[in-house]
Scaffold this active site. Structure first.
Site, PDB file in Angstrom:
ATOM      1  CG  ASP A  25      -2.114   0.856   1.077  1.00  0.00           C
ATOM      2  OD1 ASP A  25      -2.320   1.404  -0.021  1.00  0.00           O
ATOM      3  OD2 ASP A  25      -2.868   1.006   2.062  1.00  0.00           O
ATOM      4  CG  HIS A  42       0.230   1.487  -9.257  1.00  0.00           C
ATOM      5  ND1 HIS A  42       0.002   1.244  -7.918  1.00  0.00           N
ATOM      6  CD2 HIS A  42      -0.899   2.102  -9.707  1.00  0.00           C
ATOM      7  CE1 HIS A  42      -1.197   1.688  -7.589  1.00  0.00           C
ATOM      8  NE2 HIS A  42      -1.763   2.225  -8.652  1.00  0.00           N
ATOM      9  CG  LEU A 136      10.034 -16.628  -2.271  1.00  0.00           C
ATOM     10  CD1 LEU A 136       9.912 -16.527  -0.754  1.00  0.00           C
ATOM     11  CD2 LEU A 136      10.240 -15.233  -2.861  1.00  0.00           C
TER      12      LEU A 136
HETATM   13  C1  FPP Z   1      -1.878   0.048  -3.509  1.00  0.00           C
HETATM   14  O1  FPP Z   1      -1.369   1.351  -3.583  1.00  0.00           O
HETATM   15  C2  FPP Z   1      -1.224  -0.873  -4.394  1.00  0.00           C
HETATM   16  C3  FPP Z   1      -1.834  -1.543  -5.397  1.00  0.00           C
HETATM   17  C4  FPP Z   1      -3.234  -1.344  -5.829  1.00  0.00           C
HETATM   18  C5  FPP Z   1      -1.068  -2.577  -6.050  1.00  0.00           C
HETATM   19  C6  FPP Z   1      -0.442  -2.162  -7.348  1.00  0.00           C
HETATM   20  C7  FPP Z   1       0.259  -3.262  -7.948  1.00  0.00           C
HETATM   21  C8  FPP Z   1       1.591  -3.485  -7.902  1.00  0.00           C
HETATM   22  C9  FPP Z   1       2.599  -2.636  -7.244  1.00  0.00           C
HETATM   23  C10 FPP Z   1       2.235  -4.638  -8.527  1.00  0.00           C
HETATM   24  C11 FPP Z   1       1.517  -5.405  -9.562  1.00  0.00           C
HETATM   25  C12 FPP Z   1       2.548  -6.201 -10.167  1.00  0.00           C
HETATM   26  C13 FPP Z   1       2.429  -7.371 -10.778  1.00  0.00           C
HETATM   27  C14 FPP Z   1       3.637  -7.970 -11.341  1.00  0.00           C
HETATM   28  C15 FPP Z   1       1.166  -8.119 -10.865  1.00  0.00           C
HETATM   29  P1  FPP Z   1      -2.451   2.504  -3.626  1.00  0.00           P
HETATM   30  O2  FPP Z   1      -2.696   2.859  -5.043  1.00  0.00           O
HETATM   31  O3  FPP Z   1      -3.690   2.068  -2.891  1.00  0.00           O
HETATM   32  O4  FPP Z   1      -1.718   3.628  -2.852  1.00  0.00           O
HETATM   33  P2  FPP Z   1      -2.428   4.820  -2.040  1.00  0.00           P
HETATM   34  O5  FPP Z   1      -3.121   4.179  -0.879  1.00  0.00           O
HETATM   35  O6  FPP Z   1      -1.266   5.666  -1.636  1.00  0.00           O
HETATM   36  O7  FPP Z   1      -3.364   5.510  -2.995  1.00  0.00           O
END
Ligand code: FPP
Length: 247
Positions: A25, A42, A136
């Site tokens: 997050d 991301h 892993l």
């Molecule tokens: C939350 O941050 C994160 C996500 C929704 C995940 C995003 C996905 C990845 C980092 C990796 C995907 C990779 C693969 C290889 C499948 P947020 O957007 O909720 O952050 P915020 O709370 O600051 O808005």
């Protein structure tokens, strides 16, 4: 190299969690702080997955599961969803070779069938190419929802009962657990959520029943080996009782 050795020495190598689950997050906030679009967060967040997977593998962690996209994430703007669906290609183009060299096995849990064909193909190819690896197990929870997983598992078990393949008494906690999407993975010992939010957000509700939780303020793109070690050290300082009493 010296830094890694120093960090490793701080840890009790006889008490490394077998399975660590991450709620990644804070990507959006990380990008906003830099006046960049959320998608840039991301993009940077995928680098963290690689860093932590390699380090977890080095430490002898057996399984690492990351929450990459929840069934609820479809509520986000279409452009952001589209971008996240492109990340597996970016991730595996850049890092699959290295992950293979390090004996990492790739898996996913969730509804991959709802992803665009290109995304499905990329993830399935990575799974196939790493299926014999014994290091892993890196599992992507992708289009995943924990309650949905429990419902799907229940339906699947009911079907077997209906077909006479199992008796009612065969349905034990152990049996149910083995039928979850996480199947043969070891129980989750440690769950880490980055960015200072204190929620599970429908992530592995069954599997986390006895896990230790660490909620960390670091935003996901800033999470690195040192943060991982810090979380493991916190885990190692905890007394796990599994419902018993303190000895
Ligand atoms: C939350 O941050 C994160 C996500 C929704 C995940 C995003 C996905 C990845 C980092 C990796 C995907 C990779 C693969 C290889 C499948 P947020 O957007 O909720 O952050 P915020 O709370 O600051 O808005």
């Amino acid at each position: 190299m010296f830094v890694n050795k120093k960090m490793k020495d701080d840890l009790d190598m006889n008490n490394i969690p077998a399975h660590i689950a991450f709620i990644m997050d804070g990507n959006g906030r990380w990008a906003k702080k830099r006046k960049m679009p959320r998608t840039y967060g991301h993009h940077e967040g995928t680098k963290t997955i690689r860093t932590l997977a390699l380090e977890a593998n080095r430490l002898g962690v057996k399984a690492m599961t990351v929450y990459a996209f929840s069934t609820e994430n479809f509520k986000r703007e279409a452009s952001e969803v589209e971008y996240i669906f492109k990340l597996p290609k970016e991730f595996f183009d850049l890092y699959l070779k290295e992950l293979i060299e390090n004996n990492v096995q790739i898996r996913y849990i969730g509804h991959l069938e709802l992803a665009p064909k290109e995304t499905r193909d990329i993830i399935n190819a990575a799974i196939e190419r790493t299926s014999m690896n014994t290091g892993l197990i890196l599992t992507f929870a992708f289009i995943y929802g924990g309650r949905d997983e429990i419902v799907q598992t229940t339906k699947c078990i009911c079907e077997k009962y209906k077909n006479g393949e199992i008796d009612l008494d065969d349905i034990t906690e152990d049996y149910f657990e083995k039928n979850l999407m996480t199947g043969d993975l070891p129980p989750v010992d440690l769950m880490v959520r980055s960015s200072g939010e204190y929620r599970l957000s429908n992530f592995l509700p069954w599997q986390l029943a006895y896990a230790e939780f660490v909620f960390d303020d670091t935003l996901w793109p800033d999470f690195d080996e040192e943060e991982l070690h810090r979380c493991i050290r916190i885990y190692q300082g905890r007394q796990r009782r599994f419902g018993g009493v303190l000895k």
